[in-house]
Design an enzyme around this catalytic site. Structure first.
Site, PDB file in Angstrom:
ATOM      1  N   GLN A  88      77.080  65.790  -4.789  1.00 44.84           N
ATOM      2  CA  GLN A  88      77.933  65.578  -5.954  1.00 44.84           C
ATOM      3  C   GLN A  88      79.247  64.900  -5.560  1.00 44.84           C
ATOM      4  OE1 GLN A  88      77.940  69.793  -7.123  1.00 44.84           O
ATOM      5  NE2 GLN A  88      76.841  69.222  -8.993  1.00 44.84           N
ATOM      6  N   HIS A 106      78.687  64.592   8.363  1.00 38.92           N
ATOM      7  CA  HIS A 106      78.038  63.301   8.083  1.00 38.92           C
ATOM      8  C   HIS A 106      77.081  62.969   9.222  1.00 38.92           C
ATOM      9  CE1 HIS A 106      77.638  59.332   6.257  1.00 38.92           C
ATOM     10  NE2 HIS A 106      77.665  58.831   7.469  1.00 38.92           N
ATOM     11  N   ASP A 142      83.528  58.167   3.334  1.00 40.39           N
ATOM     12  CA  ASP A 142      83.271  58.507   4.743  1.00 40.39           C
ATOM     13  C   ASP A 142      84.264  57.828   5.670  1.00 40.39           C
ATOM     14  OD1 ASP A 142      81.057  59.844   3.711  1.00 40.39           O
ATOM     15  OD2 ASP A 142      79.725  58.154   4.059  1.00 40.39           O
ATOM     16  N   ILE A 571      37.317  68.352  41.752  1.00 43.80           N
ATOM     17  CA  ILE A 571      36.293  69.355  42.067  1.00 43.80           C
ATOM     18  C   ILE A 571      35.187  68.760  42.933  1.00 43.80           C
ATOM     19  CG2 ILE A 571      36.751  70.802  40.067  1.00 43.80           C
ATOM     20  CD1 ILE A 571      34.397  69.429  38.657  1.00 43.80           C
ATOM     21  N   PRO A 572      34.436  69.623  43.623  1.00 47.63           N
ATOM     22  CA  PRO A 572      33.387  69.164  44.547  1.00 47.63           C
ATOM     23  C   PRO A 572      32.038  69.051  43.851  1.00 47.63           C
ATOM     24  CG  PRO A 572      33.670  71.505  44.799  1.00 47.63           C
ATOM     25  CD  PRO A 572      34.632  71.084  43.716  1.00 47.63           C
ATOM     26  N   PRO A 598      35.601  64.754  38.389  1.00 48.72           N
ATOM     27  CA  PRO A 598      34.428  65.400  38.993  1.00 48.72           C
ATOM     28  C   PRO A 598      34.053  64.677  40.284  1.00 48.72           C
ATOM     29  CG  PRO A 598      33.745  64.007  37.163  1.00 48.72           C
ATOM     30  CD  PRO A 598      35.252  63.958  37.200  1.00 48.72           C
ATOM     31  N   ALA A 631      39.178  58.195  46.793  1.00 44.32           N
ATOM     32  CA  ALA A 631      40.184  57.334  47.414  1.00 44.32           C
ATOM     33  C   ALA A 631      41.035  56.622  46.378  1.00 44.32           C
ATOM     34  CB  ALA A 631      39.502  56.312  48.328  1.00 44.32           C
ATOM     35  N   GLN A 635      43.394  59.874  44.613  1.00 47.38           N
ATOM     36  CA  GLN A 635      44.662  59.541  45.246  1.00 47.38           C
ATOM     37  C   GLN A 635      45.741  59.247  44.211  1.00 47.38           C
ATOM     38  OE1 GLN A 635      45.372  59.533  48.710  1.00 47.38           O
ATOM     39  NE2 GLN A 635      47.414  59.459  47.825  1.00 47.38           N
ATOM     40  N   CYS A 707      30.594  77.185  49.384  1.00 45.38           N
ATOM     41  CA  CYS A 707      31.829  77.204  50.185  1.00 45.38           C
ATOM     42  C   CYS A 707      32.013  78.502  50.952  1.00 45.38           C
ATOM     43  CB  CYS A 707      33.044  76.932  49.297  1.00 45.38           C
ATOM     44  SG  CYS A 707      33.097  77.962  47.824  1.00 45.38           S
ATOM     45  N   PHE A 806      27.658  73.363  55.793  1.00 47.01           N
ATOM     46  CA  PHE A 806      27.549  73.208  54.339  1.00 47.01           C
ATOM     47  C   PHE A 806      26.105  72.893  53.953  1.00 47.01           C
ATOM     48  CE2 PHE A 806      29.087  71.879  50.061  1.00 47.01           C
ATOM     49  CZ  PHE A 806      29.892  72.978  49.826  1.00 47.01           C
TER      50      PHE A 806
END
Length: 902
Positions: A88, A106, A142, A571-572, A598, A631, A635, A707, A806
């Site tokens: 107003q 403002h 303003d 992961i392996p 993966p 790689a 990496q 593992c 392994f």
């Protein structure tokens, strides 16, 4: 001080509340009249406190103050007027009346952007800095002296709403209250506004928010976001006025694929894509718009422009009808001016405002917490019927914004048709790798190619990390209630269980796992892992800590457990799905997002998992899967500055390289589960049959590609020969063959290079003088099969006594029963410390040995008995950090300490 608050809105309400908390006396609140029977939030708050509230329709008539209005104001005896947000015109008779005058909030850095649409023009002009000013009111627009200013950075994709919620609202409330505090203390400055840099812009209304398409993409983006949400930038499209919302700049100029949309005046047609509407500036660069609104108020996702009217209404169940009636009552309580809520009642045309949207979203959450609405959902479903249909679809899980497109490779095998995704999964979509690069994944059972798989490149890693970062920082996942996150994980576990036969079949042909084992362990434990960690989502908590050294003693210190952010997981190939589950489930439960690589030779169950995650409703960017080389992809994940945690399972050699890269790049948090040479000690007082059975399992489980496999068995000399004889008898009974054959005990090794290493390993053992009792050769048949092998007379200095095979190779050494400490010394004489075991009926001996075995896991009279609730991880060069159990969560959380003085 005695303060009159003149203004409106929730912003005014919050300023009012904070001023009262500061001890000021609010002598009157002057706000706008009720609209559609609803009071302004500022009026509601003041009336609740018994503060006098005045709702003048106007303060002036024909430029002159209304005497009766001014008189009522003066009667309050205010010493300061605070105007937090006022629409107003307030006469100077009121502005200048109080002892301390009047201050106004403002939302710009004055003298820039004077006028009522300051936030809009801050964005339209592409300002890099924004903020707010509290200034002393004068008779200009303003132009009064500055009391206080605060600034913030403007983000490239900020909208009026985002900058207001992030900074201008919360900091504006604080700044306005601080300004009053400075006045009360007599420290408030009056800094004359400079003329240099001063601007005044018109009020942004719908009729002047039309888009001029003859501009650069950045200028178009600024115009759209500068008018988002109010008044809304619009253009003529297909003969009707369409308003554009949710603009972002497209960083690279990759070719957009979709359906063209002619837009009059634009330099070229827009393109409706799965991500939204791509628009082009006159400089050839692009921007993306997420939502569109039509003249009738209907809002849709821009991606659905050509199909917005195609979905049929769903028929409600009795339970859903009950929900609909509850929501009808909620709508009635919000839209008090509407006599009855019909299916066609429009929320916004009936007088609802933005705060009503927030309330409606929260009302839905109170009734069905699994229905997570965004404000946009209400805007896009404005009628009651559309709103209920949208909610029901979300509750049923049928609210997919866009259909998941999967280019399957299909094979009829194992009495079923398996459907395998083969592309990268980035930001919720299956996509080709950069340059369309692929490689062949091989079935170890016969040595033939299964399919071509997309081969991720460095640029693909960057895209996946960016998607994961956005999902964490800006997306639904980062803001999601932990319990709802858990529900999604439970749903994912259910889908994995539902498709367990298909997952086990894919695992068998891609990794060589025997199907029955894949079903029970590879897939079965993966399902259990996701269910276990889903239960942890809403139980992650910190602690309160008494602190004694600080003075005064009115202190509270507590800790918070917070997610880390973007986590990379590598992961392996031995348990492709299970290793994914062990790490990813804990990571997601903690609230992080994931980029997972993966193993190069076993990508297929990870990609199938991505499909199931999308179908479970996990938001875009939360999970990203990148098949590729270690790689290159691994990496770059280690080096990437936006990755904050890396979890790795694999060889010690690669683990060391990853640890170094993570340290050099940005000191990432790292957890490593590396190689092992796990000792198993079998005493003469053991249960012989069980020791033979579990001893064989400790070596030959999953073809020795395990593992925690017992890399060396120490058997007491008095039972050595008997033990070896029984083992050889059992080995000869083992069926070597097709892993999909339910009677097969021993499937193929994972890949050719590994098979060759096992042959070389055994040849080395023979050369060193160990006795080869059985096996030691490749099986003469197609595929990568290796005979279960047993060596005895293995001495401590030999290569096969120290290095992990392994594979399915049992290494047996003798020891004398009286020399317990000596066999413990020999068992611990390794750089590895992943697992270990002991067989004996003597509980004292069992406890003595288990205390002294230097390994992360010790099995007593059993082996391979891992459980989702038990922590798993190694010592020494077997790595650090834990998978599984509550401890695994700590690998994906950071602890923040908060200390408060009161």
């Amino acid at each position: 001080m005695k303060i009159a608050v003149i203004g409106q809105s929730v912003f005014g309400q919050e300023v009012y509340k904070e001023l009262r908390k500061d001890g000021h006396i609010i002598v009157g609140v002057f706000t706008i009249p009720d609209k559609d029977g609803k009071a302004d939030p500022l009026a509601t708050e003041a009336e609740k406190d018994g503060v006098a509230v005045f709702k003048f329709p106007r303060w002036r008539v024909k430029g002159q103050a209304i005497p009766e209005v001014v008189a009522q104001y003066r009667a309050t005896g205010a010493e300061l007027n605070v105007l937090p947000f006022c629409s107003q015109f307030i006469p100077m008779e009121v502005i200048d009346h109080p002892k301390h005058g009047s201050i106004i909030y403002h939302p710009s850095l004055l003298p820039r952007h004077r006028g009522a649409s300051a936030i809009n023009w801050t964005l339209i002009h592409g300002d890099k800095k924004g903020g707010f000013t509290v200034f002393w009111a004068d008779d200009g627009l303003d132009t009064g002296p500055i009391l206080l200013q605060r600034e913030c950075d403007i983000e490239p994709n900020d909208t009026v709403n985002s900058i207001y919620k992030r900074f201008l609202f919360p900091e504006g409330v604080t700044g306005t209250v601080e300004a009053v505090r400075l006045i009360a203390e007599g420290k408030a400055p009056r800094i004359t506004q400079p003329q240099e840099g001063a601007t005044y812009e018109c009020i942004q209304k719908k009729d002047n928010a039309k888009i001029d398409w003859n501009q650069s993409a950045e200028a178009l983006h600024n115009w759209i976001r500068g008018n988002d949400k109010v008044p809304g930038a619009w253009a003529e499209v297909d003969g009707q006025k369409v308003t554009f919302y949710g603009s972002t700049l497209v960083e690279n100029n990759t070719t957009a694929t979709g359906q063209p949309l002619e837009i009059p005046g634009a330099s070229r047609p827009g393109i409706v894509t799965k991500a939204g509407l791509v628009l082009f500036g006159n400089d050839g660069k692009a921007l993306l718009v997420k939502n569109l609104q039509f003249e009738d108020g209907k809002m849709i996702a821009a991606a659905q422009y050509f199909s917005s009217g195609s979905s049929a209404a769903v028929e409600l169940t009795e339970e859903e009808k009950t929900f609909a009636q509850q929501m009808r009552a909620v709508w009635q309580s919000i839209l008090t001016n509407v006599s009855q809520i019909e299916d066609s009642t429009d929320f916004f045309k009936s007088g609802a405002a933005s705060m009503d949207v927030v309330r409606l979203v929260e009302e839905v959450k109170l009734r069905v917490s699994s229905c997570q609405l965004q404000n946009e959902d209400v805007y896009m479903n404005a009628t009651f019927q559309d709103f209920i249909q949208m909610c029901v679809r979300k509750l049923r899980g049928e609210d997919n914004e866009e259909e998941l497109v999967v280019d399957y490779v299909e094979k009829n095998i194992n009495n079923m048709t398996i459907k395998m995704p083969h592309q990268l999964f980035i930001n919720g979509e299956f996509v080709d790798a950069e340059g369309g690069k692929t490689y062949k994944t091989i079935n170890p059972t016969n040595g033939t190619a299964i399919c071509d798989v997309s081969l991720a490149q460095i640029s693909d890693v960057d895209k996946a990390v960016a998607a994961a970062k956005e999902a964490f920082e800006e997306g639904e996942w980062g803001k999601m209630n932990p319990r709802d996150r858990g529900r999604l994980m439970y749903k994912l576990a259910d889908l994995m269980e539902q498709d367990q036969e298909e997952l086990a079949t894919i695992e068998a042909i891609d990794s060589g796992a025997v199907y029955t084992l894949a079903l029970k362990t590879h897939v079965g434990m993966s399902v259990q892992t996701f269910r276990y960690f889903a239960g942890w989502c809403d139980k992650i908590q910190g602690s309160t800590i008494p602190i004694n050294q600080a003075r005064p003693n009115r202190n509270l210190t507590f800790t918070k457990k917070e997610p880390i952010g973007v986590c990379a997981i590598v992961i392996p190939w031995n348990y492709p799905l299970m290793m994914l589950a062990w790490k990813t489930a804990a990571c997601l439960a903690a609230g992080n997002t994931v980029v997972l690589k993966p193993a190069y030779v076993t990508p297929l169950t990870a990609l199938k998992f991505a499909e199931l995650a999308a179908r479970a409703g996990l938001p875009k960017g939360v999970i990203n899967i990148l098949p590729g080389s270690g790689a290159l992809v691994g990496q770059h994940m280690s080096d990437h500055p936006d990755v904050r945690k890396l979890g790795f399972t694999g060889s010690t050699e690669i683990g060391k390289q990853i640890m170094k890269s993570c340290a050099i790049s940005n000191v990432k948090k790292v957890s490593l589960e590396l190689g092992g040479k796990s000792p198993l000690i079998i005493f003469s007082d053991c249960d012989m049959d069980k020791a033979v059975r579990m001893g064989m399992s400790s070596v030959f489980f999953n073809k020795g590609e395990n593992c925690i496999a017992a890399g060396r068995l120490f058997v007491e000399d008095t039972i050595h020969d008997q033990f070896v004889k029984k083992v050889v008898e059992e080995v000869k009974k083992m069926k070597i063959g097709d892993p999909l054959d339910r009677s097969t005990d021993h499937g193929p090794q994972n890949h050719k290079a590994h098979l060759d290493k096992l042959v070389e390993y055994c040849q080395t053992g023979v050369k060193e003088g160990a006795t080869l009792v059985c096996g030691g050769k490749q099986v003469q048949r197609p595929g990568f099969f290796f005979e279960p092998t047993v060596f005895t007379d293995v001495q401590d200095h030999m290569y096969i006594a120290k290095e992990e095979s392994f594979g399915p190779i049992m290494i047996i050494s003798k020891f004398k029963g009286a020399e317990v400490d000596d066999v413990l010394r020999r068992a611990n004489a390794t750089e590895y410390g992943l697992a270990s075991g002991v067989f004996t009926r003597d509980i004292s001996k069992a406890l003595y040995v288990s205390e002294r075995l230097n390994a992360g896991t010790v099995f007593v009279n059993t082996y391979n008995k891992t459980d989702v609730a038990a922590p798993f991880g190694g010592f020494k060069q077997s790595g650090f950090g834990k998978d599984l159990g509550q401890e695994a969560l700590n690998e994906y959380l950071k602890t923040k300490a908060v200390t408060i003085e009161y």
